[in-house]
Design a protein around this motif. Structure first.
Motif, mmCIF file in Angstrom:
data_model
loop_
_atom_site.group_PDB
_atom_site.id
_atom_site.type_symbol
_atom_site.label_atom_id
_atom_site.label_comp_id
_atom_site.label_asym_id
_atom_site.label_seq_id
_atom_site.Cartn_x
_atom_site.Cartn_y
_atom_site.Cartn_z
ATOM 1 N N ASP A 479 44.106 38.041 28.110
ATOM 2 C CA ASP A 479 43.084 37.143 28.654
ATOM 3 C C ASP A 479 43.383 35.681 28.350
ATOM 4 O O ASP A 479 42.594 34.793 28.685
ATOM 5 C CB ASP A 479 41.701 37.520 28.109
ATOM 6 C CG ASP A 479 41.650 37.452 26.583
ATOM 7 O OD1 ASP A 479 42.703 37.179 25.967
ATOM 8 O OD2 ASP A 479 40.564 37.678 26.013
ATOM 9 N N ASP A 481 45.810 32.807 29.284
ATOM 10 C CA ASP A 481 46.844 32.409 30.232
ATOM 11 C C ASP A 481 47.975 31.627 29.576
ATOM 12 O O ASP A 481 49.143 31.774 29.950
ATOM 13 C CB ASP A 481 46.229 31.560 31.355
ATOM 14 C CG ASP A 481 45.397 32.385 32.315
ATOM 15 O OD1 ASP A 481 45.643 33.604 32.400
ATOM 16 O OD2 ASP A 481 44.503 31.823 32.974
ATOM 17 N N LYS A 504 47.855 36.295 37.505
ATOM 18 C CA LYS A 504 47.549 34.940 37.975
ATOM 19 C C LYS A 504 46.732 34.172 36.937
ATOM 20 O O LYS A 504 45.812 34.714 36.319
ATOM 21 C CB LYS A 504 46.777 35.018 39.289
ATOM 22 C CG LYS A 504 46.426 33.661 39.883
ATOM 23 C CD LYS A 504 45.635 33.838 41.168
ATOM 24 C CE LYS A 504 45.233 32.498 41.766
ATOM 25 N NZ LYS A 504 44.453 32.672 43.016
ATOM 26 N N ARG A 505 47.086 32.909 36.758
ATOM 27 C CA ARG A 505 46.349 32.071 35.814
ATOM 28 C C ARG A 505 45.029 31.611 36.447
ATOM 29 O O ARG A 505 44.964 31.350 37.658
ATOM 30 C CB ARG A 505 47.195 30.852 35.419
ATOM 31 C CG ARG A 505 48.455 31.215 34.682
ATOM 32 C CD ARG A 505 49.097 29.997 34.053
ATOM 33 N NE ARG A 505 49.725 29.117 35.013
ATOM 34 C CZ ARG A 505 51.039 28.895 35.077
ATOM 35 N NH1 ARG A 505 51.857 29.521 34.241
ATOM 36 N NH2 ARG A 505 51.533 28.055 35.953
ATOM 37 N N VAL A 506 44.015 31.507 35.629
ATOM 38 C CA VAL A 506 42.724 31.008 36.112
ATOM 39 C C VAL A 506 42.881 29.544 36.497
ATOM 40 O O VAL A 506 43.448 28.757 35.735
ATOM 41 C CB VAL A 506 41.638 31.154 35.027
ATOM 42 C CG1 VAL A 506 40.324 30.553 35.513
ATOM 43 C CG2 VAL A 506 41.459 32.610 34.663
ATOM 44 N N LYS A 507 42.413 29.202 37.671
ATOM 45 C CA LYS A 507 42.566 27.832 38.159
ATOM 46 C C LYS A 507 41.753 26.868 37.304
ATOM 47 O O LYS A 507 40.562 27.073 37.063
ATOM 48 C CB LYS A 507 42.115 27.737 39.617
ATOM 49 C CG LYS A 507 42.417 26.387 40.250
ATOM 50 C CD LYS A 507 42.062 26.383 41.721
ATOM 51 C CE LYS A 507 42.410 25.036 42.352
ATOM 52 N NZ LYS A 507 42.072 25.006 43.796
ATOM 53 N N GLN A 508 42.434 25.825 36.828
ATOM 54 C CA GLN A 508 41.779 24.837 35.988
ATOM 55 C C GLN A 508 41.112 23.760 36.843
ATOM 56 O O GLN A 508 41.690 23.279 37.816
ATOM 57 C CB GLN A 508 42.803 24.186 35.036
ATOM 58 C CG GLN A 508 43.452 25.162 34.071
ATOM 59 C CD GLN A 508 42.485 25.649 33.017
ATOM 60 O OE1 GLN A 508 41.449 25.036 32.781
ATOM 61 N NE2 GLN A 508 42.807 26.774 32.383
ATOM 62 N N GLU A 528 46.117 38.439 41.321
ATOM 63 C CA GLU A 528 44.763 38.315 40.791
ATOM 64 C C GLU A 528 44.813 37.978 39.307
ATOM 65 O O GLU A 528 45.799 38.244 38.618
ATOM 66 C CB GLU A 528 43.996 39.631 40.998
ATOM 67 C CG GLU A 528 43.809 40.004 42.459
ATOM 68 C CD GLU A 528 43.232 41.389 42.615
ATOM 69 O OE1 GLU A 528 42.127 41.517 43.161
ATOM 70 O OE2 GLU A 528 43.894 42.348 42.171
ATOM 71 N N THR A 529 43.728 37.397 38.824
ATOM 72 C CA THR A 529 43.654 37.021 37.417
ATOM 73 C C THR A 529 43.349 38.237 36.551
ATOM 74 O O THR A 529 42.999 39.317 37.051
ATOM 75 C CB THR A 529 42.554 35.971 37.189
ATOM 76 O OG1 THR A 529 41.275 36.575 37.446
ATOM 77 C CG2 THR A 529 42.739 34.771 38.109
ATOM 78 N N GLU A 532 39.843 39.442 37.195
ATOM 79 C CA GLU A 532 39.650 40.093 38.494
ATOM 80 C C GLU A 532 40.170 41.535 38.490
ATOM 81 O O GLU A 532 39.502 42.445 38.992
ATOM 82 C CB GLU A 532 40.336 39.275 39.593
ATOM 83 C CG GLU A 532 39.624 37.946 39.879
ATOM 84 C CD GLU A 532 40.422 37.034 40.787
ATOM 85 O OE1 GLU A 532 39.816 36.142 41.406
ATOM 86 O OE2 GLU A 532 41.670 37.204 40.856
#
Length: 621
Positions: A479, A481, A504-508, A528-529, A532
């Motif tokens: 969890d 990134d 996928k990294r969570v968009k900052q 997907e993150t 997700e």
């Protein structure tokens, strides 16, 4: 194009380009065809040399050929020394010590006897050449180990023996040669012994001092980061040249000691230095092998007769196994590992280079049969390279000494999604390990019967406890990134960037917190993150394994499972491919597709949550 046979010669620049292209091309072709790279390089050198006459190493490079090969061998041995971290010995320490202390002298003795009684070489030539035959060639062992995927201990035994015995073999030849000089020229035995002892001491002291000095300079920032590799090269060449000027071939010992010192100094920049040296070594191994093969001629090879063939057979079947089995007798090394090491003794660049040098020196002393040493060395190298190149992997599998029958997947992060993916991969008979620095996160993985590692995957403990050879692909799926990106970036050179994947990294929201897109691994699944994919598993999605056939094609599968997300496929040959959002699974009969799809009602009392292996496509009808 001018050739040696037509009275001309290739321009040296063209010759360099040809050698480089053939060397790298041979390695790439070997990787593509899953063949031993050394065999293809040897064949390429013979084709462009004695067969077609495109390249005559002696004519193209003249007096510079031997110094070029000597420097290349020194760099190769130094890089080998950089791999000799004492922590990597572990339970192989006793075996390595026996192979060096007992095995090397026995190998010298048995090789000398084989040379004299089987090949018919004089005692003087046999003693010198027998010393060189101690070496088993790190230039050959390294590619073979990459290909065969041996388990940790036998791989360590072969690697350490090859690297440590290389300079010892060269020095044994020097010792024998000095004794021959004493008898042939009436030189004082005391003077010869003094030269030998002084040369060895100078090599050890010079190598250790250079290693100590480099460590001090790098740690105290006396050398800027961008100059560390150039400084390393310059010091390496200086150490080799100075030591070699005191005693011929002692430079090999000096650079090995220097590499060993650096390998155990725990330098912060050591990983970058070693990777650069590995790249340089691949180029040098390719070039030297092709140059030495091209330098052979039919006239030199014509010296070989049935006695040469008998000699090669005796060395492979009797001399090498006897030396290894005697030296490892009464040790803690299992019999299977003893047999594998005993019947794996490929010779390489150092043997041919040093044998050619001493053959010329013995010929100058008018020693009988000195001109046969070079061709005999080449014949032994060619035979062992071809033999072990094709037999090491099958023999290791037969003895059960490979890390895994098929390469598996290492998953970072013990989430429920990781556990379900690991169970599905394990059902496909692939080795799986889940690693996590949080012990509580591994509970579900342990309950599912998956192999686990508790700790930081970048730690020294992970390096020694996780057998990376058993795992071909890496998935970073925690969890965090930033941690995923760090691990993917750091381990990409080891696994190969094409084999490292990351969720996928969570968009900052702010660019100042976003990590660069150039770092991290490849996208996996639907890109997907972590949150997700785990939410999908919590909502009832499950991993399914579906086998395609002539009647049930990829189009049929898509029609039956329109909401499925493909994560991987395994071809009929058993090769695993992890797939990203832009990758298509192979549409071929026998291919198995691993996908994450909404859970369907279970029939016949199947256990809930188990990955479904749909061998019969009629289930979807």
């Amino acid at each position: 194009m001018a050739t040696a046979e037509t009275g001309g010669a290739l321009d040296p620049v063209l010759a360099f380009a040809l050698v480089g292209a053939l060397g790298v091309g041979s390695q790439w072709l070997a990787w593509k065809l899953r063949l031993p790279a050394i065999v293809l390089m040897l064949a390429a050198g013979l084709v462009i040399g004695p067969v077609l006459g495109f390249l005559d190493s002696g004519a193209q490079f003249g007096d510079m050929l031997q110094p070029m090969i000597a420097i290349a061998v020194a760099i190769i041995l130094f890089e080998g020394g950089l791999t000799l971290n004492l922590h990597s010995l572990k339970d192989a320490a006793e075996g390595v010590r026996r192979l060096v202390v007992i095995g090397a002298p026995l190998g010298w003795l048995f090789s000398t006897l084989a040379l004299h009684y089987v090949a018919g070489v004089s005692w003087a030539g046999a003693a010198v050449f027998g010393g060189i035959m101690i070496v088993t060639g790190p230039t050959v062992i390294a590619p073979l180990l990459r290909q065969s995927r041996l388990s940790r201990r036998p791989a360590a035994l072969l690697q350490w023996e090859a690297i440590v015995n290389d300079p010892i073999g060269a020095l044994a030849a020097v010792l024998a040669f000095e004794i021959v000089v004493v008898f042939e020229t009436a030189t004082g035995a005391g003077h010869a012994a003094q030269v030998l002892i002084v040369g060895i001491l100078v090599a050890i002291v010079l190598g250790a001092a250079a290693g100590w000095g480099l460590v001090r300079a790098f740690r105290n920032a006396f050398v800027p980061e961008y100059m560390k590799v150039p400084v390393l090269f310059v010091v390496l060449l200086a150490v080799f040249a100075v030591s070699d000027s005191v005693l011929h071939e002692s430079g090999l010992l000096a650079v090995t000691v220097m590499g060993l010192w650096l390998a155990n100094a725990e330098l912060p920049s050591f990983t970058e230095l070693r990777r650069f040296k590995e790249h340089a070594t691949i180029l040098l191994v390719s070039g030297v092998f092709i140059l030495l093969a091209a330098n052979m001629s039919f006239e030199k090879l014509a010296i070989l007769d049935w006695r040469a063939l008998a000699f090669v057979v005796v060395v492979i079947v009797v001399a090498r196994p006897a030396a290894v089995l005697i030296s490892l007798a009464l040790s803690n090394i299992p019999w299977k590992e003893r047999l594998l090491v005993a019947f794996t003794g490929p010779r390489g660049v150092v043997l041919v280079a040093v044998a050619g040098l001493f053959g010329e020196r013995l010929a100058a002393l008018e020693i009988t049969d000195a001109n046969r040493i070079g061709p005999l060395a080449f014949a032994l190298v060619a035979a062992t390279v071809v033999l072990h190149g094709f037999t090491l992997t099958p023999m290791a599998r037969w003895l059960g000494l490979t890390a895994a029958k098929v390469p598996g997947v290492l998953i970072l992060g013990g989430s429920q999604w990781s556990v379900e993916l690991g169970k599905a991969l394990q059902k496909m008979e692939l080795p799986v390990m889940i690693a996590d620095p949080n012990h509580a996160h591994l509970r579900a993985a342990r309950e599912a019967g998956l192999d686990t590692f508790f700790g930081d995957i970048l730690s020294e403990a992970a390096e020694h406890r996780i057998d990376h050879v058993a795992y071909e692909k890496l998935i970073t799926a925690t969890d965090n990134d930033a941690y995923n990106t760090l691990v993917a970036t750091d381990l990409a050179p080891e696994f190969g960037r094409e084999n490292v994947y990351q969720l996928k990294r969570v968009k900052q929201a702010s660019s100042r917190h976003a990590l660069p897109a150039t770092l991290g691994g490849r996208a996996l699944g639907a890109d997907e993150t972590f949150f997700e994919v785990n939410a999908r598993v919590a909502q009832g999605c499950e991993f399914r394994v579906t086998k395609l056939s002539e009647e049930f094609t990829l189009d049929h599968w898509r029609e039956k499972l329109p909401d499925a997300t493909v994560f991987a496929d395994i071809g009929p040959n058993g090769a695993l491919r992890l797939l990203g959002p832009d990758d298509e699974p192979k549409d071929a009969a026998g291919t198995r597709i691993l996908s994450l799809t909404p859970k369907k009602p279970h029939r016949n009392g199947e256990g809930k949550g188990e990955p479904r292996d749909t061998e019969d496509p009629s289930e979807f009808a």
